[in-house]
Design a protein around this motif. Structure first.
Motif, PDB file in Angstrom:
ATOM      1  N   GLY A  34      -9.907  -0.309  42.141  1.00  0.00           N
ATOM      2  CA  GLY A  34      -9.524  -1.672  42.166  1.00  0.00           C
ATOM      3  C   GLY A  34      -8.871  -2.370  41.165  1.00  0.00           C
ATOM      4  N   SER A  35      -8.952  -3.598  40.812  1.00  0.00           N
ATOM      5  CA  SER A  35      -8.137  -4.365  39.773  1.00  0.00           C
ATOM      6  C   SER A  35      -8.588  -3.860  38.219  1.00  0.00           C
ATOM      7  CB  SER A  35      -8.583  -5.846  39.982  1.00  0.00           C
ATOM      8  OG  SER A  35      -7.817  -6.282  38.651  1.00  0.00           O
ATOM      9  N   PRO A  36      -7.784  -3.375  37.606  1.00  0.00           N
ATOM     10  CA  PRO A  36      -7.866  -3.038  36.135  1.00  0.00           C
ATOM     11  C   PRO A  36      -8.282  -4.200  35.108  1.00  0.00           C
ATOM     12  CG  PRO A  36      -5.596  -3.607  36.421  1.00  0.00           C
ATOM     13  CD  PRO A  36      -6.375  -3.526  37.744  1.00  0.00           C
ATOM     14  N   THR A  37      -8.534  -5.612  35.742  1.00  0.00           N
ATOM     15  CA  THR A  37      -8.892  -6.747  34.703  1.00  0.00           C
ATOM     16  C   THR A  37     -10.299  -6.803  35.562  1.00  0.00           C
ATOM     17  OG1 THR A  37      -8.066  -8.297  36.446  1.00  0.00           O
ATOM     18  CG2 THR A  37      -6.629  -7.546  34.315  1.00  0.00           C
ATOM     19  N   ASP A  38     -10.770  -6.140  36.172  1.00  0.00           N
ATOM     20  CA  ASP A  38     -12.045  -6.247  37.088  1.00  0.00           C
ATOM     21  C   ASP A  38     -13.318  -5.270  36.475  1.00  0.00           C
ATOM     22  OD1 ASP A  38     -14.321  -6.733  38.761  1.00  0.00           O
ATOM     23  OD2 ASP A  38     -13.495  -6.380  40.532  1.00  0.00           O
ATOM     24  N   ALA A  39     -14.175  -5.626  35.668  1.00  0.00           N
ATOM     25  CA  ALA A  39     -15.030  -4.788  35.146  1.00  0.00           C
ATOM     26  C   ALA A  39     -15.983  -4.077  36.539  1.00  0.00           C
ATOM     27  CB  ALA A  39     -15.939  -5.470  34.242  1.00  0.00           C
ATOM     28  N   ALA A  40     -16.276  -4.800  37.386  1.00  0.00           N
ATOM     29  CA  ALA A  40     -16.953  -4.056  38.525  1.00  0.00           C
ATOM     30  C   ALA A  40     -16.127  -3.190  39.110  1.00  0.00           C
ATOM     31  CB  ALA A  40     -17.220  -5.243  39.690  1.00  0.00           C
ATOM     32  N   ALA A  41     -14.641  -3.326  39.260  1.00  0.00           N
ATOM     33  CA  ALA A  41     -13.740  -2.250  39.705  1.00  0.00           C
ATOM     34  C   ALA A  41     -14.164  -1.020  38.562  1.00  0.00           C
ATOM     35  CB  ALA A  41     -12.547  -2.752  39.925  1.00  0.00           C
ATOM     36  N   GLY A  42     -14.061  -1.075  37.318  1.00  0.00           N
ATOM     37  CA  GLY A  42     -14.327  -0.045  36.576  1.00  0.00           C
ATOM     38  C   GLY A  42     -15.500   0.532  36.804  1.00  0.00           C
ATOM     39  N   LEU A  43     -16.824   0.009  37.212  1.00  0.00           N
ATOM     40  CA  LEU A  43     -17.926   0.644  37.388  1.00  0.00           C
ATOM     41  C   LEU A  43     -17.713   1.525  38.645  1.00  0.00           C
ATOM     42  CD1 LEU A  43     -20.491  -2.246  36.700  1.00  0.00           C
ATOM     43  CD2 LEU A  43     -20.336  -0.308  35.352  1.00  0.00           C
ATOM     44  N   ILE A  44     -17.219   1.101  39.727  1.00  0.00           N
ATOM     45  CA  ILE A  44     -16.861   1.760  41.141  1.00  0.00           C
ATOM     46  C   ILE A  44     -16.239   2.864  40.633  1.00  0.00           C
ATOM     47  CG2 ILE A  44     -15.775   1.512  43.277  1.00  0.00           C
ATOM     48  CD1 ILE A  44     -16.399  -1.501  43.297  1.00  0.00           C
ATOM     49  N   LYS A  45     -14.983   2.758  39.751  1.00  0.00           N
ATOM     50  CA  LYS A  45     -14.053   4.055  39.446  1.00  0.00           C
ATOM     51  C   LYS A  45     -15.023   4.910  38.810  1.00  0.00           C
ATOM     52  CE  LYS A  45     -10.068   4.717  36.412  1.00  0.00           C
ATOM     53  NZ  LYS A  45      -9.196   4.087  35.637  1.00  0.00           N
ATOM     54  N   GLN A  46     -15.832   4.583  37.875  1.00  0.00           N
ATOM     55  CA  GLN A  46     -16.748   5.612  37.188  1.00  0.00           C
ATOM     56  C   GLN A  46     -17.649   6.179  38.129  1.00  0.00           C
ATOM     57  OE1 GLN A  46     -16.881   6.441  33.869  1.00  0.00           O
ATOM     58  NE2 GLN A  46     -18.157   8.156  34.917  1.00  0.00           N
ATOM     59  N   GLY A  47     -18.273   5.485  39.030  1.00  0.00           N
ATOM     60  CA  GLY A  47     -18.948   6.098  40.177  1.00  0.00           C
ATOM     61  C   GLY A  47     -18.334   7.061  40.929  1.00  0.00           C
ATOM     62  N   ILE A  48     -17.290   6.759  41.240  1.00  0.00           N
ATOM     63  CA  ILE A  48     -16.320   7.679  42.089  1.00  0.00           C
ATOM     64  C   ILE A  48     -15.877   8.942  41.532  1.00  0.00           C
ATOM     65  CG2 ILE A  48     -14.194   8.358  43.102  1.00  0.00           C
ATOM     66  CD1 ILE A  48     -13.909   5.154  43.912  1.00  0.00           C
ATOM     67  N   HIS A  49     -15.621   8.652  40.057  1.00  0.00           N
ATOM     68  CA  HIS A  49     -15.626  10.206  39.269  1.00  0.00           C
ATOM     69  C   HIS A  49     -16.803  10.828  38.894  1.00  0.00           C
ATOM     70  CE1 HIS A  49     -11.476  10.114  37.855  1.00  0.00           C
ATOM     71  NE2 HIS A  49     -11.565   8.502  37.680  1.00  0.00           N
ATOM     72  N   ASN A  50     -17.965  10.186  39.011  1.00  0.00           N
ATOM     73  CA  ASN A  50     -19.142  10.757  38.993  1.00  0.00           C
ATOM     74  C   ASN A  50     -19.411  11.692  40.165  1.00  0.00           C
ATOM     75  OD1 ASN A  50     -19.955   9.213  36.754  1.00  0.00           O
ATOM     76  ND2 ASN A  50     -21.321   8.130  37.683  1.00  0.00           N
ATOM     77  N   ALA A  51     -18.874  11.274  41.202  1.00  0.00           N
ATOM     78  CA  ALA A  51     -19.346  12.070  42.480  1.00  0.00           C
ATOM     79  C   ALA A  51     -18.079  13.167  42.863  1.00  0.00           C
ATOM     80  CB  ALA A  51     -19.070  10.840  43.894  1.00  0.00           C
TER      81      ALA A  51
END
Length: 358
Positions: A174-191
């Motif tokens: 998602g958007s690089p300015t959206d911290a929630a998108a950063g959390l989703i991004k981290q979760g994807i990497h976890n998986a």
């Protein structure tokens, strides 16, 4: 960062009835300086790229506020992906004498200025859906975004393993300015990072714009071709953009993820174009935000279950939706109905999926 434990929708009852743990409010909380039964609450949403804010979040929040406080007024604005506009909307709301601000920030860092301005006037701020960084607000309500990323990634990897797929993955964040998108991004990497599927490339999508996601994926199709085994997209809009890119290229569409359970995404799941999405009933978070806002205007301190970004938080657990369980999820959904999804174009696919239109 490991994600905190999420809670289920049943916790709403506790939230609705929670009372102050102490006579002191959260630091900076105004607690509703005027008459709490005639309070003003600002509800500031970030964009129209996702249909959810206009169709669900705003009306559901307003309906719950009306139940809790018939005399209260909700001031609603959508920033249309413009952080400066959102700051102006917050300033306008404060000038109108709001008692609480509920904000889903366009820019999680820039929104700290909204918190600072409100705090100077004794007005509590509730971060909604997306967190606020730099200056912690008074409360944060959302689905567990890191869990969302993990869920869609785990689901996709399991499916690719089951089907014996070969190749690698594209990751559309998602958007690089959206911290929630950063959390989703981290979760994807976890998986996916420890899976056998190589991450071929990833992209942070400005403003979550589906057109930008489509353009980027088009370039990766040219670059990697049939090496692409799947696409982990952070929401239904970016997932839809990825699917459109494959169709425009005349290529077969690999399994693509999503998140938000939009009608169009549910139709793509039924049709076999999108592998999964995330059902996160917006009613849960919208009503929770209204209940917390009402507690603030009454001078109470809402109860939290965890702390995220130094903010007292309440996080809810999402549900992965695939073709295997979409009939069950639709039957229980208060957000979209089988009739919404099963238009004539999708009637046969819905019947094959066991969806009862009624």
């Amino acid at each position: 960062m490991r994600r905190p434990l999420a809670v289920t929708a049943t916790a709403l009852l506790a939230l609705a009835t929670a009372t102050a743990c102490s006579s002191e409010g959260t630091e900076g909380a105004g607690g509703g300086g005027g008459d709490p039964e005639n309070a003003k609450i600002a509800f500031l949403m970030p964009d129209i790229a996702s249909t959810r804010y206009e169709l669900y979040d705003s009306p559901l929040f307003e309906a719950r506020m009306k139940e809790l406080c018939p005399g209260c007024e909700v001031i609603y604005n959508n920033a249309r992906a413009d952080a400066s506009r959102q700051q102006q909307q917050a300033d306008s709301a404060l000038a109108q004498g709001v008692d609480v601000i509920v904000i889903d920030p366009v820019d999680s860092t820039a929104a700290a200025s909204v918190v600072n301005t409100a705090r100077a006037q004794g007005v509590p701020v509730i971060a909604y859906d997306r967190p606020v960084l730099e200056t912690p607000p008074d409360f944060y309500i959302s689905f567990d975004n890191e869990a969302i990323g993990e869920s869609i990634g785990d689901s996709l990897v399991a499916h690719l393993e089951e089907t014996g797929a070969q190749g690698g993955l594209l990751q559309v964040n998602g958007s690089p300015t959206d911290a929630a998108a950063g959390l989703i991004k981290q979760g994807i990497h976890n998986a996916i990072d420890d899976s056998r599927f190589e991450l071929l490339a990833e992209y942070d999508t400005p403003d979550w714009a589906p057109a930008d996601a489509q353009e980027w994926v088009s370039g990766q199709i040219t670059r990697f071709g049939d090496r692409i085994a799947g696409v982990v997209a952070a929401n239904d809009g970016t997932g839809g953009g990825a699917i459109a890119a494959f169709k425009a290229a005349g290529a077969g569409v690999p399994p693509v993820t999503g998140n938000d359970f939009e009608v169009a995404a549910a139709q793509r799941v039924v049709a076999g174009d999108q592998y999964n999405t995330i059902s996160k009933p917006i009613k849960i978070v919208a009503e929770a935000a209204a209940e917390v806002a009402y507690q603030f205007v009454q001078g109470e301190t809402p109860e939290s279950d965890t702390t995220l970004f130094d903010t007292p938080s309440r996080l809810f657990e999402p549900t992965v939706v695939t073709l295997d369980n979409i009939a069950e999820v639709l039957a229980e959904s208060e957000q979209i109905t089988p009739a919404d999804v099963c238009t004539p174009q999708y009637a046969d696919a819905c019947a094959a999926a066991g969806i009862d239109v009624g």
